[in-house]
Design a protein around this motif. Sequence first.
Motif, PDB file in Angstrom:
ATOM      1  N   PRO A 297       0.989  -0.587   0.386  1.00  0.00           N
ATOM      2  CA  PRO A 297      -0.160   0.335  -0.539  1.00  0.00           C
ATOM      3  C   PRO A 297       0.467   1.141   0.163  1.00  0.00           C
ATOM      4  O   PRO A 297       2.209   1.043   0.010  1.00  0.00           O
ATOM      5  CB  PRO A 297      -0.933  -0.162   1.367  1.00  0.00           C
ATOM      6  N   ILE A 298       0.565   2.725  -0.648  1.00  0.00           N
ATOM      7  CA  ILE A 298       1.100   3.674   0.352  1.00  0.00           C
ATOM      8  C   ILE A 298       1.390   3.695   2.062  1.00  0.00           C
ATOM      9  O   ILE A 298       0.261   3.311   2.045  1.00  0.00           O
ATOM     10  CB  ILE A 298      -0.559   4.440  -0.449  1.00  0.00           C
ATOM     11  N   TYR A 299       2.066   4.435   2.278  1.00  0.00           N
ATOM     12  CA  TYR A 299       2.599   4.281   3.269  1.00  0.00           C
ATOM     13  C   TYR A 299       1.441   4.579   4.100  1.00  0.00           C
ATOM     14  O   TYR A 299       0.509   6.253   4.113  1.00  0.00           O
ATOM     15  CB  TYR A 299       3.761   4.962   3.739  1.00  0.00           C
ATOM     16  N   GLU A 300       1.300   4.919   5.475  1.00  0.00           N
ATOM     17  CA  GLU A 300       0.482   5.406   6.482  1.00  0.00           C
ATOM     18  C   GLU A 300       0.997   5.667   7.777  1.00  0.00           C
ATOM     19  O   GLU A 300       2.176   5.175   7.916  1.00  0.00           O
ATOM     20  CB  GLU A 300      -1.002   4.688   6.653  1.00  0.00           C
ATOM     21  N   GLU A 301       0.386   6.527   8.420  1.00  0.00           N
ATOM     22  CA  GLU A 301       0.509   6.702  10.242  1.00  0.00           C
ATOM     23  C   GLU A 301       1.358   5.405  10.365  1.00  0.00           C
ATOM     24  O   GLU A 301       0.518   4.209  10.429  1.00  0.00           O
ATOM     25  CB  GLU A 301      -0.698   6.716  10.737  1.00  0.00           C
ATOM     26  N   THR A 302       2.124   4.793  11.389  1.00  0.00           N
ATOM     27  CA  THR A 302       2.766   3.560  11.708  1.00  0.00           C
ATOM     28  C   THR A 302       1.347   2.387  12.546  1.00  0.00           C
ATOM     29  O   THR A 302       1.169   1.139  12.349  1.00  0.00           O
ATOM     30  CB  THR A 302       3.521   3.684  12.691  1.00  0.00           C
ATOM     31  N   ASN A 303       0.143   2.829  12.944  1.00  0.00           N
ATOM     32  CA  ASN A 303      -0.321   2.393  14.252  1.00  0.00           C
ATOM     33  C   ASN A 303      -1.330   2.299  13.001  1.00  0.00           C
ATOM     34  O   ASN A 303      -2.090   0.716  12.840  1.00  0.00           O
ATOM     35  CB  ASN A 303      -0.917   2.893  15.192  1.00  0.00           C
ATOM     36  N   LEU A 304      -2.256   3.064  12.502  1.00  0.00           N
ATOM     37  CA  LEU A 304      -2.843   2.203  11.453  1.00  0.00           C
ATOM     38  C   LEU A 304      -2.506   1.820  10.572  1.00  0.00           C
ATOM     39  O   LEU A 304      -3.224   0.830   9.737  1.00  0.00           O
ATOM     40  CB  LEU A 304      -3.001   4.033  10.138  1.00  0.00           C
ATOM     41  N   ALA A 305      -1.377   1.781   9.804  1.00  0.00           N
ATOM     42  CA  ALA A 305      -0.920   1.079   8.677  1.00  0.00           C
ATOM     43  C   ALA A 305      -0.451  -0.549   8.987  1.00  0.00           C
ATOM     44  O   ALA A 305      -0.475  -1.554   8.798  1.00  0.00           O
ATOM     45  CB  ALA A 305       0.939   1.448   8.511  1.00  0.00           C
ATOM     46  N   ASN A 306      -0.114  -0.676  10.660  1.00  0.00           N
ATOM     47  CA  ASN A 306      -0.495  -1.719  11.082  1.00  0.00           C
ATOM     48  C   ASN A 306      -1.679  -2.484  11.244  1.00  0.00           C
ATOM     49  O   ASN A 306      -1.357  -3.582  11.174  1.00  0.00           O
ATOM     50  CB  ASN A 306       0.299  -2.101  12.940  1.00  0.00           C
ATOM     51  N   ASP A 307      -2.263  -2.375  11.470  1.00  0.00           N
ATOM     52  CA  ASP A 307      -4.032  -2.576  11.538  1.00  0.00           C
ATOM     53  C   ASP A 307      -4.425  -2.966  10.293  1.00  0.00           C
ATOM     54  O   ASP A 307      -5.196  -3.797   9.772  1.00  0.00           O
ATOM     55  CB  ASP A 307      -4.738  -1.156  11.918  1.00  0.00           C
ATOM     56  N   HIS A 308      -4.446  -2.109   9.388  1.00  0.00           N
ATOM     57  CA  HIS A 308      -4.456  -2.244   7.591  1.00  0.00           C
ATOM     58  C   HIS A 308      -3.559  -3.549   7.603  1.00  0.00           C
ATOM     59  O   HIS A 308      -3.962  -4.730   6.601  1.00  0.00           O
ATOM     60  CB  HIS A 308      -3.943  -1.261   6.975  1.00  0.00           C
ATOM     61  N   ASN A 309      -2.515  -3.799   7.963  1.00  0.00           N
ATOM     62  CA  ASN A 309      -2.052  -5.050   7.092  1.00  0.00           C
ATOM     63  C   ASN A 309      -2.145  -6.118   8.318  1.00  0.00           C
ATOM     64  O   ASN A 309      -2.544  -7.575   7.283  1.00  0.00           O
ATOM     65  CB  ASN A 309      -0.166  -5.661   7.971  1.00  0.00           C
ATOM     66  N   LEU A 310      -2.442  -6.288   8.963  1.00  0.00           N
ATOM     67  CA  LEU A 310      -3.378  -7.946  10.270  1.00  0.00           C
ATOM     68  C   LEU A 310      -5.071  -7.516   9.101  1.00  0.00           C
ATOM     69  O   LEU A 310      -5.191  -8.430   9.151  1.00  0.00           O
ATOM     70  CB  LEU A 310      -3.763  -6.879  11.723  1.00  0.00           C
ATOM     71  N   LEU A 311      -5.824  -6.858   8.966  1.00  0.00           N
ATOM     72  CA  LEU A 311      -6.771  -6.455   8.320  1.00  0.00           C
ATOM     73  C   LEU A 311      -6.390  -7.263   7.290  1.00  0.00           C
ATOM     74  O   LEU A 311      -6.796  -8.412   6.816  1.00  0.00           O
ATOM     75  CB  LEU A 311      -7.529  -5.340   8.261  1.00  0.00           C
ATOM     76  N   VAL A 312      -5.655  -6.907   6.007  1.00  0.00           N
ATOM     77  CA  VAL A 312      -5.312  -7.358   4.984  1.00  0.00           C
ATOM     78  C   VAL A 312      -4.831  -9.038   4.945  1.00  0.00           C
ATOM     79  O   VAL A 312      -5.408  -9.527   3.910  1.00  0.00           O
ATOM     80  CB  VAL A 312      -3.966  -7.088   4.182  1.00  0.00           C
ATOM     81  N   MET A 313      -4.162  -9.760   6.304  1.00  0.00           N
ATOM     82  CA  MET A 313      -3.712 -10.803   5.895  1.00  0.00           C
ATOM     83  C   MET A 313      -5.215 -11.664   5.480  1.00  0.00           C
ATOM     84  O   MET A 313      -5.028 -12.719   5.977  1.00  0.00           O
ATOM     85  CB  MET A 313      -2.926 -11.416   6.975  1.00  0.00           C
ATOM     86  N   SER A 314      -5.793 -10.534   7.507  1.00  0.00           N
ATOM     87  CA  SER A 314      -7.773 -11.262   6.732  1.00  0.00           C
ATOM     88  C   SER A 314      -8.282 -12.013   6.063  1.00  0.00           C
ATOM     89  O   SER A 314      -9.064 -12.869   5.588  1.00  0.00           O
ATOM     90  CB  SER A 314      -8.244 -10.958   8.918  1.00  0.00           C
ATOM     91  N   VAL A 315      -8.298 -10.928   5.193  1.00  0.00           N
ATOM     92  CA  VAL A 315      -9.052 -10.621   4.172  1.00  0.00           C
ATOM     93  C   VAL A 315      -8.874 -11.743   3.195  1.00  0.00           C
ATOM     94  O   VAL A 315      -9.234 -12.370   2.174  1.00  0.00           O
ATOM     95  CB  VAL A 315      -9.645  -9.443   3.626  1.00  0.00           C
TER      96      VAL A 315
END
Length: 729
Positions: A297-315
């Motif tokens: 993805p495009i980079y994001e604030e670290t906490n949000l980016a980490n949540d998004h990575n966890l979500l992507v792995m699930s989805v």
Amino acid sequence: MSTTLRFKMVEEAFNRKAIAVETPDKRPDEYYGELVFNRQKMFQYLPKETYDALIDAIENKKPITRQVADSVAIGMRRWALDNGARHYTHWFAPLTGGTAEKHDAFIEHDGKEGVIEEFSGKLLAQQEPDASSFPSGGIRNTFEARGYSAWDISSPAFILDRTLCIPTIFISYTGESLDYKTPLLRALNAVDKAATAVARYFDPEVKHVTSFLGWEQEYFLVDESLYNARPDLVMTGRTLMGHESAKNQQLEDHYFGSIPSRVEAFMLDLEIRGHRLGIPVKTRHNEVAPNQFELAPIYEETNLANDHNLLVMSVMSEVARKHNFRVLLHEKPFAGVNGSGKHNNWSLGTDRGAMLFAPGRTPLDNLQFLTFVVNVMAAVHRHNALLKASIMSATNAHRLGANEAPPAIISIFTGSQLADILNRLEHSEVADIPDLKKKAGYSIGLAQIPEILLDNTDRNRTSPFAFTGNRFEFRAVGSSANNASAMLVLNAAVAEQLADFKVKVDARLEKGETLTDALLAEIRVLIKQSKPIHFDGNGYSDEWKEEAARRGLDCETSAPVIFDAYLSPSSVEMFTKTGVLSKPELEARNEVKWEMYTKKIQIEARVLGDLAINHIIPVATRYQSMLVDNVVKLREVFGDRAAEMAQCDLDTIESIAQRMTTIKTTVADMVEARKKANAIENEREKAVAYHDNVAPAMEKIRYNIDKLELMVDNEIWPLPKYRELLFIR
């Protein structure tokens, strides 16, 4: 598995067609974030005073009142119901490494023998999931179930499969962190505070420094039917046996190649799901190994980016099944081809728009750049063993150190230009700020090809921690990992270093030195101190391993022993000083790490033993019997002349017998080693025993099974082979 069934499954896998994707009749920007309670939805569904209070709390990291929480809950529920949600959940990341959720419906008693839709600020802000069954490292007894999840207002709620998901932290009844998000948020606060103080040397108006993360997710896809026919893949995420295919990645023709239509359909479906969930997925391509791919993805604030990575792995796992695939996030699912990592591109930036790892146009900008880059190098040198521990796991241990991934030694690549500047600064006594070149132009001499802009540093794929122009790339993080494990250590270490740096610079300023002189003096000290961590050569070479040891870098390769770095005096001091983790929390987390390591190796050993004895040995015995029958029949037909004719079969019969004997003996030894290890009460000692005594036996068993695979008749081999698993049609 019957031969007919196996070949039918392989044929079906190769003949599958791409499943059509229902692409919305809109551009991505028109449906992006439609399932996220972002600022646009907040403004639409919340009263203005509530919206203003919530945004102020998010931007300035302030707590909100229960009154504001109640108002947010009312608006969030309305939005969730308008978008088809029926349940809500606190979505958190326990120490299992994945995510967890408990769903509740939006209903309460109405007092008239019916129900009403209800969702209060209390339910939004705090829940009480059962904490007894999550890993706690001894902080909680199994009979003590109380734990709390609390709303993280900085990460927006989202709707996943008709459930409102609210990102939260997870802590014990006694207040210790039982998750990854809590210490990550503490580390981000620590680096914000320390970096802001240093950034104000250059811009007194700076109020906050934000940590940014851009992750790159590598993964494998295999056909679902073939996956289901491999018990080792199903239960461990990797193949515990399997001879490599004659053709794998040696032609390097898969990397950046044309994406198979089935895979492209999956990728498009995943991107649409990601964009609707507000995840800025941008890049997709074939990776080096067959069936290996990447998205970023495009980079994001670290906490949000980490949540998004966890979500992507699930989805992505859910989307893959729709397309008759299974996603493999294991770091090394196949031997002989590259494993999968998750490169963490990390940077810092101020609320005034300055990126702190990017060279500037003025001497002051360049001094700021050098200040922060050199402090990062010092922090990584100071805590190189801890940073390695932060990315180590039973699964990532298979990948690190191979000729495909960063070695299990932390070093920093800077590139020739920055290396030259650091060298000149180290040996200069003049308070002069070196000129930092921007991208240079280069023409290849063809009129139809425009000028190419060259970065001021090359890229080094063998470096686990590389400076790549305006950010650092932490390449050693594993594919299945929670990024927070590495990011909380990195941000905390840099926070500690920047705080120490400011104390020393301020002491020089009090003595009357100018700001430039004081900064450059301390920068020179750090350059000299951190020289052992600076390495721009080939990190795969044996020479580097020897050189790293001479430099005093941590070269340990045993995962259980590597985890010791969390409890070293310097690590405990750093974590407690920055407020990221207390000593009891660190001790508990290490207990969990050792326990998780043991259990993963234990499961693999059990699966391998079962497959070896109940799948491979019977098939090898049957084929051996077929060869014996053939030898007997040759002798019946040809008499004395049969000896030469049967010699090849006799050699194979003998070789099979030797392999089977070794397998049976080694499985028995492995079982005995497991029993002895299981009797050890100390979690660290048990993990070390599994590493030293159980894992080596597994490699020996695999070696002999893989040799049998080349001997036994293909028609009766019980498991799909690499050549069948690794090539999607």
